[in-house]
Write an enzyme that holds these catalytic residues in place. Structure first.
Site, short mmCIF file in Angstrom:
data_model
loop_
_atom_site.label_atom_id
_atom_site.label_comp_id
_atom_site.label_asym_id
_atom_site.label_seq_id
_atom_site.Cartn_x
_atom_site.Cartn_y
_atom_site.Cartn_z
N GLY A 123 0.86 -1.18 0.00
CA GLY A 123 0.00 0.00 0.00
C GLY A 123 0.89 1.23 0.00
O GLY A 123 1.53 1.53 1.01
N ALA A 124 0.97 1.88 -1.17
CA ALA A 124 1.90 3.03 -1.31
C ALA A 124 1.13 4.34 -1.26
O ALA A 124 1.44 5.30 -1.96
CB ALA A 124 2.67 2.91 -2.63
N GLY A 143 1.76 4.48 3.70
CA GLY A 143 2.83 3.63 3.17
C GLY A 143 4.03 4.44 2.72
O GLY A 143 5.19 4.12 3.06
N ASP A 172 1.86 -1.53 -4.63
CA ASP A 172 0.48 -1.03 -4.67
C ASP A 172 -0.19 -1.60 -5.91
O ASP A 172 0.47 -1.99 -6.87
CB ASP A 172 0.46 0.50 -4.72
CG ASP A 172 -0.87 1.08 -4.19
OD1 ASP A 172 -0.85 1.68 -3.10
OD2 ASP A 172 -1.90 0.93 -4.88
N ASN A 227 -11.80 -3.63 3.76
CA ASN A 227 -10.41 -3.77 4.15
C ASN A 227 -10.05 -5.20 4.56
O ASN A 227 -8.93 -5.65 4.36
CB ASN A 227 -10.05 -2.75 5.23
CG ASN A 227 -9.87 -1.36 4.64
OD1 ASN A 227 -9.86 -1.20 3.42
ND2 ASN A 227 -9.74 -0.35 5.48
N VAL A 253 -1.44 -2.00 9.66
CA VAL A 253 -1.78 -0.60 9.96
C VAL A 253 -3.20 -0.29 9.49
O VAL A 253 -3.85 0.63 9.96
CB VAL A 253 -0.80 0.37 9.26
CG1 VAL A 253 -1.03 1.80 9.70
CG2 VAL A 253 0.64 -0.03 9.50
N THR A 254 -3.69 -1.08 8.55
CA THR A 254 -5.01 -0.84 7.96
C THR A 254 -6.10 -0.89 9.03
O THR A 254 -6.09 -1.78 9.89
CB THR A 254 -5.28 -1.89 6.86
OG1 THR A 254 -4.20 -1.87 5.94
CG2 THR A 254 -6.59 -1.61 6.14
N ARG A 292 0.12 10.63 20.49
CA ARG A 292 -0.83 11.75 20.50
C ARG A 292 -1.04 12.25 21.93
O ARG A 292 -1.00 13.46 22.19
CB ARG A 292 -2.16 11.32 19.86
CG ARG A 292 -2.05 11.22 18.36
CD ARG A 292 -3.36 10.83 17.71
NE ARG A 292 -3.25 10.91 16.26
CZ ARG A 292 -3.83 10.08 15.40
NH1 ARG A 292 -4.59 9.10 15.84
NH2 ARG A 292 -3.66 10.24 14.11
N HIS A 329 -7.97 0.39 18.98
CA HIS A 329 -7.59 1.64 18.32
C HIS A 329 -8.88 2.29 17.83
O HIS A 329 -9.13 2.39 16.65
CB HIS A 329 -6.66 1.30 17.15
CG HIS A 329 -6.11 2.50 16.43
ND1 HIS A 329 -5.52 3.55 17.08
CD2 HIS A 329 -6.04 2.78 15.12
CE1 HIS A 329 -5.11 4.43 16.19
NE2 HIS A 329 -5.42 3.99 14.99
N1 APR Z 1 -2.89 -4.22 -2.53
C1 APR Z 1 -2.03 -3.18 -2.38
N2 APR Z 1 -2.42 -1.93 -2.22
C2 APR Z 1 -3.73 -1.68 -2.18
C3 APR Z 1 -4.69 -2.70 -2.33
C4 APR Z 1 -4.22 -4.03 -2.50
N3 APR Z 1 -5.04 -5.06 -2.64
N4 APR Z 1 -5.91 -2.13 -2.26
C5 APR Z 1 -5.73 -0.81 -2.06
N5 APR Z 1 -4.41 -0.54 -2.04
C6 APR Z 1 -3.72 0.74 -1.87
C7 APR Z 1 -4.44 1.91 -2.55
O1 APR Z 1 -4.23 1.90 -3.96
C8 APR Z 1 -3.76 3.10 -1.87
O2 APR Z 1 -2.63 3.55 -2.59
O3 APR Z 1 -3.65 1.12 -0.52
C9 APR Z 1 -3.31 2.50 -0.51
C10 APR Z 1 -3.98 3.16 0.67
O4 APR Z 1 -3.50 4.46 0.72
P1 APR Z 1 -4.38 5.72 1.12
O5 APR Z 1 -5.71 5.64 0.48
O6 APR Z 1 -3.53 6.93 0.91
O7 APR Z 1 -4.64 5.50 2.67
P2 APR Z 1 -3.64 5.85 3.86
O8 APR Z 1 -3.93 7.21 4.35
O9 APR Z 1 -2.27 5.49 3.47
O10 APR Z 1 -4.18 4.84 4.98
C11 APR Z 1 -3.99 3.45 4.83
O11 APR Z 1 -3.90 3.03 7.18
O12 APR Z 1 -4.25 4.44 8.99
C12 APR Z 1 -4.81 3.47 8.15
O13 APR Z 1 -7.16 4.04 8.16
C13 APR Z 1 -5.99 4.02 7.39
O14 APR Z 1 -6.73 1.88 6.65
C14 APR Z 1 -6.05 3.03 6.26
C15 APR Z 1 -4.60 2.71 6.00
#
Ligand code: APR
Length: 307
Positions: free
Chosen positions: A10-11, A15, A34, A96, A119-120, A152, A176
């Site tokens: 997840g970039a 990430g 990603d 998720n 982290v998700t 925090r 959390h």
């Molecule tokens: N495999 C890899 N990456 C994926 C997949 C997958 N199957 N599905 C989605 N993604 C990627 C998305 O393309 C996106 O780039 O996961 C990334 C999530 O990034 P953001 O939407 O920017 O979210 P972010 O703010 O990084 O948060 C990620 O962490 O804190 C938690 O609640 C937050 O669950 C969330 C996670």
């Protein structure tokens, strides 16, 4: 000595920020994966081009091929969709869980010896999904929540007292989510209990701000959730494992009877080192704290019963 391999699945915001902190600390080579084409490649190259300026030596690779993560020493799962304003962490659960389950299975396949830090969100539930779907032992799968929540609380206490952030130590227990438990009794400024320094009413306000810390950022950003502090929190845990630091950190750990809970991930203090979660530490709770923790346990159990 061979460099460690850190894969970040997840970039997105969290990430990429993890990659940034890990590179700055020169913890190892980094793979950003990603499903979005071009995004991990672009962010990885951009970050690596900071290496001559910042003076770190790590390869940073972006990819859409899961096999490029093979033989990771540690993997961070941030893949998923982020929380939008008005949305609770729990709203995210179904989507998720599918994503995290799939990622965990692939990690187990390509990196059978890796550690996984989830982290998700909703964090405690997703970490449970990663544990079940990877088939790994529980010490190798844990979640990032308490380091962020306690950071925090430490921030708000330090601002209240006008003292250094690093002199505030604390412990946040539980899920959390809104029913997390910032432990005032275990919060100190340079060794002095904060109850001797801050009136009770103000402490209650700081506790509530901590509980709503994620939502406070979401309300400002509107199109996403926090990432600087979450990224830093993850990398503190990654560093603790890769350098076998034996840090005492609050993490989402698998419980097998500790705190009266079984077969559940919950935020608790643990020793984090080369063996991952090496030991869960149990602390005494008052009746009120016990009740609050039980509430947290019940709300997590409600979700994990379906996995
Ligand atoms: N495999 C890899 N990456 C994926 C997949 C997958 N199957 N599905 C989605 N993604 C990627 C998305 O393309 C996106 O780039 O996961 C990334 C999530 O990034 P953001 O939407 O920017 O979210 P972010 O703010 O990084 O948060 C990620 O962490 O804190 C938690 O609640 C937050 O669950 C969330 C996670």
């Amino acid at each position: 000595m061979k460099r460690k391999k850190i894969s970040i699945i997840g970039a997105g915001n969290v990430g990429a920020t993890c990659a940034h902190w890990a590179a700055a600390k020169e913890l190892g080579d980094i793979v950003l994966f990603d499903v979005l084409e071009g995004v991990p490649q672009g962010k990885a190259l951009d970050l690596m081009e900071a290496a001559p300026i910042e003076g770190f030596n790590c390869n940073i690779t972006g990819t859409n091929q899961f096999e490029d993560t093979a033989n990771s020493d540690i993997a961070v799962i941030t893949a998923g969709i982020a929380r939008k304003p008005g949305m609770s962490r729990d709203d995210l659960v179904t989507t998720n869980a599918r994503i995290v389950g799939d990622v965990a299975r692939q990690l187990a396949c390509y990196s059978p010896n890796t550690f996984i830090i989830c982290v998700t969100n909703p964090l405690d539930v997703m970490t449970y999904v990663a544990y079940k779907k990877s088939g790994f032992s529980a010490n190798r799968v844990f979640g990032m929540s308490g380091v962020l929540d306690s950071a925090r609380f430490r921030t708000f206490v330090a601002l209240e007292l006008g003292v250094s952030f690093e002199d505030i130590t604390t412990l946040v227990l539980g899920g959390h989510g809104d029913d997390m438990l910032p432990m005032v009794r275990y919060t100190y400024a340079g060794g002095i209990p904060i109850e001797k320094l801050i009136p009770a009413g103000r402490i209650a306000t700081l506790v509530e701000r901590t509980r709503q810390g994620g939502a406070e950022i979401v309300n400002y950003l509107k199109t996403g959730s926090a990432y600087y502090a979450p990224g830093a929190a993850v990398i503190q845990m990654v560093e603790a494992v890769l350098k076998d630091k034996k840090r005492v950190l609050p993490v989402a750990a698998y419980l097998q009877g500790e705190y009266g809970a079984r077969d559940i991930y919950l935020g608790v203090p643990a020793i984090i080192g080369g063996g991952g979660v090496e030991k869960v530490i149990e602390v005494d709770l008052t009746d009120a704290e016990r009740q609050a923790l039980d509430k947290s346990i019940q709300s997590i159990k409600k979700f994990i019963s379906s996995f």
